[in-house]
Scaffold this active site. Structure first.
Site, PDB file in Angstrom:
ATOM      1  N   LYS A 120      26.758  -3.402 -13.725  1.00  0.00           N
ATOM      2  CA  LYS A 120      26.120  -3.889 -12.498  1.00  0.00           C
ATOM      3  C   LYS A 120      27.149  -4.656 -11.711  1.00  0.00           C
ATOM      4  O   LYS A 120      28.104  -5.199 -12.279  1.00  0.00           O
ATOM      5  CB  LYS A 120      24.942  -4.818 -12.835  1.00  0.00           C
ATOM      6  CG  LYS A 120      23.901  -4.875 -11.742  1.00  0.00           C
ATOM      7  CD  LYS A 120      22.987  -3.660 -11.784  1.00  0.00           C
ATOM      8  CE  LYS A 120      21.964  -3.679 -10.687  1.00  0.00           C
ATOM      9  NZ  LYS A 120      20.984  -2.599 -10.886  1.00  0.00           N
TER      10      LYS A 120
HETATM   11  P1  NAD Z   1      15.755  -3.183  -1.258  1.00  0.00           P
HETATM   12  O1  NAD Z   1      16.766  -4.137  -0.798  1.00  0.00           O
HETATM   13  O2  NAD Z   1      15.702  -1.824  -0.652  1.00  0.00           O
HETATM   14  O3  NAD Z   1      14.288  -3.837  -1.110  1.00  0.00           O
HETATM   15  C1  NAD Z   1      13.965  -5.096  -1.648  1.00  0.00           C
HETATM   16  C2  NAD Z   1      12.594  -5.493  -1.131  1.00  0.00           C
HETATM   17  O4  NAD Z   1      12.223  -6.706  -1.750  1.00  0.00           O
HETATM   18  C3  NAD Z   1      12.575  -5.721   0.389  1.00  0.00           C
HETATM   19  O5  NAD Z   1      11.382  -5.227   0.927  1.00  0.00           O
HETATM   20  C4  NAD Z   1      12.600  -7.258   0.474  1.00  0.00           C
HETATM   21  O6  NAD Z   1      12.034  -7.750   1.665  1.00  0.00           O
HETATM   22  C5  NAD Z   1      11.782  -7.611  -0.742  1.00  0.00           C
HETATM   23  N1  NAD Z   1      11.974  -8.998  -1.159  1.00  0.00           N
HETATM   24  C6  NAD Z   1      13.134  -9.691  -1.236  1.00  0.00           C
HETATM   25  N2  NAD Z   1      12.868 -10.971  -1.577  1.00  0.00           N
HETATM   26  C7  NAD Z   1      11.529 -11.063  -1.728  1.00  0.00           C
HETATM   27  C8  NAD Z   1      10.646 -12.107  -2.075  1.00  0.00           C
HETATM   28  N3  NAD Z   1      11.112 -13.345  -2.330  1.00  0.00           N
HETATM   29  N4  NAD Z   1       9.322 -11.845  -2.144  1.00  0.00           N
HETATM   30  C9  NAD Z   1       8.848 -10.620  -1.863  1.00  0.00           C
HETATM   31  N5  NAD Z   1       9.631  -9.571  -1.543  1.00  0.00           N
HETATM   32  C10 NAD Z   1      10.954  -9.799  -1.481  1.00  0.00           C
HETATM   33  O7  NAD Z   1      15.927  -3.097  -2.861  1.00  0.00           O
HETATM   34  P2  NAD Z   1      15.433  -1.938  -3.833  1.00  0.00           P
HETATM   35  O8  NAD Z   1      16.544  -0.976  -4.017  1.00  0.00           O
HETATM   36  O9  NAD Z   1      14.082  -1.468  -3.420  1.00  0.00           O
HETATM   37  O10 NAD Z   1      15.325  -2.763  -5.205  1.00  0.00           O
HETATM   38  C11 NAD Z   1      14.181  -3.516  -5.545  1.00  0.00           C
HETATM   39  C12 NAD Z   1      14.181  -3.759  -7.037  1.00  0.00           C
HETATM   40  O11 NAD Z   1      14.211  -2.512  -7.733  1.00  0.00           O
HETATM   41  C13 NAD Z   1      15.379  -4.550  -7.571  1.00  0.00           C
HETATM   42  O12 NAD Z   1      14.954  -5.329  -8.682  1.00  0.00           O
HETATM   43  C14 NAD Z   1      16.309  -3.462  -8.068  1.00  0.00           C
HETATM   44  O13 NAD Z   1      17.202  -3.941  -9.058  1.00  0.00           O
HETATM   45  C15 NAD Z   1      15.300  -2.500  -8.642  1.00  0.00           C
HETATM   46  N6  NAD Z   1      15.806  -1.126  -8.783  1.00  0.00           N
HETATM   47  C16 NAD Z   1      16.258  -0.436  -7.713  1.00  0.00           C
HETATM   48  C17 NAD Z   1      16.707   0.874  -7.898  1.00  0.00           C
HETATM   49  C18 NAD Z   1      17.148   1.717  -6.729  1.00  0.00           C
HETATM   50  O14 NAD Z   1      17.391   2.918  -6.947  1.00  0.00           O
HETATM   51  N7  NAD Z   1      17.229   1.218  -5.530  1.00  0.00           N
HETATM   52  C19 NAD Z   1      16.717   1.440  -9.170  1.00  0.00           C
HETATM   53  C20 NAD Z   1      16.228   0.695 -10.258  1.00  0.00           C
HETATM   54  C21 NAD Z   1      15.773  -0.596 -10.045  1.00  0.00           C
END
Ligand code: NAD
Length: 430
Positions: A120
Site C-alpha cells: 500500500k
Molecule cells: P474514493 O476517494 O473514490 O471515495 C471515498 C468516499 O468516501 C467519498 O465519497 C468521500 O466523500 C467519502 N468520505 C471520506 N471521508 C468521509 C467521512 N468522514 N464520512 C463519510 N464519508 C467520507 O475512495 P474509494 O476508492 O471509493 O475507496 C473507499 C474505500 O474502499 C477505502 O477504504 C478503500 O481503501 C476501499 N477500497 C477501494 C478499492 C478501489 O478499487 N477503489 C478497492 C478495495 C477497497
C-alpha cells in the site's frame, strides 16, 4: 514464544505502535494465529512489513511556493509474487495506516488465490484542496521517489481513496519515461486507452454486491424487500449503490464527507449519480432529506455498506447498528470491539478482505492482459470476477461453518494460511 505473543511484540514496535489502525490489523493477526496451527516464527515475520519507505515529496504549488508532502510505500510481503496495493491521497495517511492496509492486501490476495503479495502507499494530503497541476506534480515526484522499489514484477500500484485512473496514468508515464519504453503493467486501474481493463473501475463495487446477493440468498431475504444504507459515494460506494439499485434493492440513505441524505422510499440512484457527476454535493440532492452524519450508520436497514474510511463502526455506535448484513466495502471500517458486538447480535458480516476483493481481482486481470498484450471484453472480465468472488465467498462460508468461526476469522485464516504456507515452503533466507 507463542504466535500470539510474537504478534503482540511486533505491534508494539515503536515504528508502528502509535497507529490504531496498525494495532487493529495486528490484533486480527493475533486472533487468527490463536486458531491456526502455524509456526510462531512465520506469524512473527508476517506481523512486520517486509519493506517500508518514507519519502519527502516537494512540489511547486500554483502560487509559486514550495510545499513538501510526506509519502509512504509499504510492501507487507514479497513471498507470493509482486506486491500489489493501492495508493491513497488523504490527510489521515501515515506509516501505520499504510502498513495496516498493506497487511490486509496480503490476506486479500491470499483469500482470492491471486499470485500477489500485499502493499500500500499514500501521501498525506487533501486532494480536494490541490489543483490538477499540483496533483500531477505530486504524483510524478512521488513516483520518482519510490522508483527503486517498484516494478511490474516487484510492486504494482492501483487507485485507492483520493486517487483515480488519471493518477495511474501519470505514474505509468513517469515510470515509462524513466525506463525508456511504455510499461502499462506498472500500474492497474489506469485508463482503458493506456492498457487499462474494462470493468476495473466498477470491479470493487460489483464484487461487494455479488457477496451481498449471496448473503441475501442465504438469509432468504428477497431483493425487493431489502433496504440499504451506504457510507461513501466515491468509486466503491457509488457503484455499490448502482448495482444494488439495478437489482431492485432500495438504497434509503447515502453519506459522504460532506453530509448524509435519507429517503425512506429509496433514493433515485441514477439521478444521484448524474447530480454528483455534475460536480454537485450529495447533500444538495433534491430527492432526499439531509440527516445528521451520526445517524447514517445507525439507520435501520437490511444491508449496511461502509464504503469510505477505516474505524467507522466502533464500540461507540456498534450496539445501535440495526442491519442484517454488514458489507465492508471500505478497508477496516469495523474495530475488533465493534465486530464482537455485531457478531453477538447475529449480523451477517462480509469482512473487507473478502467483500472488497473485486478491485484487486480485476487489477490482476489487468496486469495479466498487459503482460500478454491480449485484451478481454467486459463480459469476460465480469464473468471471471463473479466466478472468483463466489468461489472465495463460499470457501470462506464453508470454513466458517465447519470450524464455527466468524466470517472475518474464516476469511483471515484462509488468507493468512496461504501466505504462511508459502513462507514455510520457501524457507528462511539465507
Ligand atoms: P474514493 O476517494 O473514490 O471515495 C471515498 C468516499 O468516501 C467519498 O465519497 C468521500 O466523500 C467519502 N468520505 C471520506 N471521508 C468521509 C467521512 N468522514 N464520512 C463519510 N464519508 C467520507 O475512495 P474509494 O476508492 O471509493 O475507496 C473507499 C474505500 O474502499 C477505502 O477504504 C478503500 O481503501 C476501499 N477500497 C477501494 C478499492 C478501489 O478499487 N477503489 C478497492 C478495495 C477497497
Amino acid at each position: 514464544m507463542s504466535s500470539s505473543s510474537s504478534v503482540q511484540q511486533a505491534s508494539q514496535s515503536p515504528v508502528f505502535a502509535n497507529s490504531p489502525v496498525y494495532r487493529m490489523a495486528c490484533e486480527q493477526l493475533r486472533s487468527v494465529a490463536e486458531v491456526m496451527n502455524t509456526d510462531p516464527g512465520i506469524i512473527e515475520r508476517l506481523s512486520i512489513p517486509k519493506r517500508s519507505l518514507i519519502v519527502s515529496v516537494p512540489i511547486r504549488m500554483d502560487d509559486g511556493s514550495v510545499h513538501c508532502f510526506v509519502g509512504y510505500r509499504v510492501q507487507h510481503s514479497l513471498t507470493s509474487g509482486a506486491s500489489k496495493g493501492g495508493l491513497r491521497y488523504a490527510p489521515s495517511v501515515d506509516l501505520g495506516e499504510v502498513a495496516a492496509l498493506a497487511m490486509w492486501m496480503s490476506w486479500k490476495c491470499g483469500i482470492m488465490n491471486l499470485p500477489f503479495s500485499g502493499a500500500k502507499g499514500g501521501i498525506a494530503c487533501d486532494p480536494a484542496k490541490l489543483s490538477r497541476g499540483e496533483l500531477e506534480r505530486l504524483t510524478r515526484r512521488y513516483t520518482e521517489e519510490v522508483l527503486n522499489i517498484i516494478g511490474p514484477r516487484v510492486d504494482v500500484m492501483a487507485p485507492d481513496m483520493g486517487t483515480d485512473e488519471q493518477t495511474m496514468a501519470w505514474i505509468m508515464d513517469t515510470y515509462s519515461m524513466k525506463i525508456g519504453y511504455a510499461c502499462p503493467e506498472i500500474v492497474t486501474g489506469k485508463p482503458i486507452e493506456l492498457g487499462g481493463c474494462v470493468g476495473r473501475r466498477e470491479a470493487t463495487g460489483r464484487g461487494v454486491v455479488y457477496c451481498i446477493t449471496e448473503a441475501l440468498q442465504e438469509l432468504k431475504i428477497p431483493a425487493h424487500e431489502a433496504t440499504a444504507v451506504v457510507q461513501g459515494f466515491g468509486n466503491v460506494g457509488s457503484v455499490v449503490c448502482q448495482e444494488l439499485h439495478a437489482r431492485g434493492i432500495k438504497v434509503i440513505a447515502v453519506g459522504d464527507r460532506y453530509g448524509s441524505i435519507y429517503n425512506k422510499n429509496g433514493i433515485d440512484i441514477p439521478e444521484l449519480v448524474l447530480h454528483v457527476n455534475e460536480g454537485k454535493r450529495v447533500t444538495e440532492f433534491q430527492g432526499a432529506e439531509i440527516i445528521p452524519d451520526r445517524e447514517l450508520l445507525t439507520t435501520p436497514c437490511t444491508i449496511l455498506a461502509p464504503c469510505a474510511l477505516e474505524q467507522q463502526i466502533t464500540i461507540e455506535n456498534a450496539s445501535r447498528i440495526q442491519c442484517r448484513i454488514l458489507a465492508e466495502g471500505a478497508n477496516g471500517p469495523t474495530t475488533p470491539e465493534a465486530d464482537k458486538i455485531l457478531n453477538e447480535a447475529g449480523v451477517f458480516i462480509i469482512p473487507d478482505v473478502l467483500c472488497n476483493a473485486g478491485g484487486v481481482t480485476v487489477s490482476y486481470f489487468e496486469w495479466v492482459q498487459d503482460l500478454q498484450q491480449y485484451f478481454w471484453n467486459e463480459d469476460q472480465v465480469n464473468a471471471k470476477l463473479k466466478d472468483l468472488m463466489l468461489q472465495s465467498f463460499h470457501r470462506v462460508r464453508k470454513l466458517a461453518k465447519e470450524r464455527k468461526l466468524s466470517m472475518r476469522m474464516a476469511a483471515l485464516s484462509l488468507g493468512v494460511s496461504k501466505v504462511a504456507l508459502e513462507k514455510a515452503k520457501r524457507g528462511l533466507f539465507p
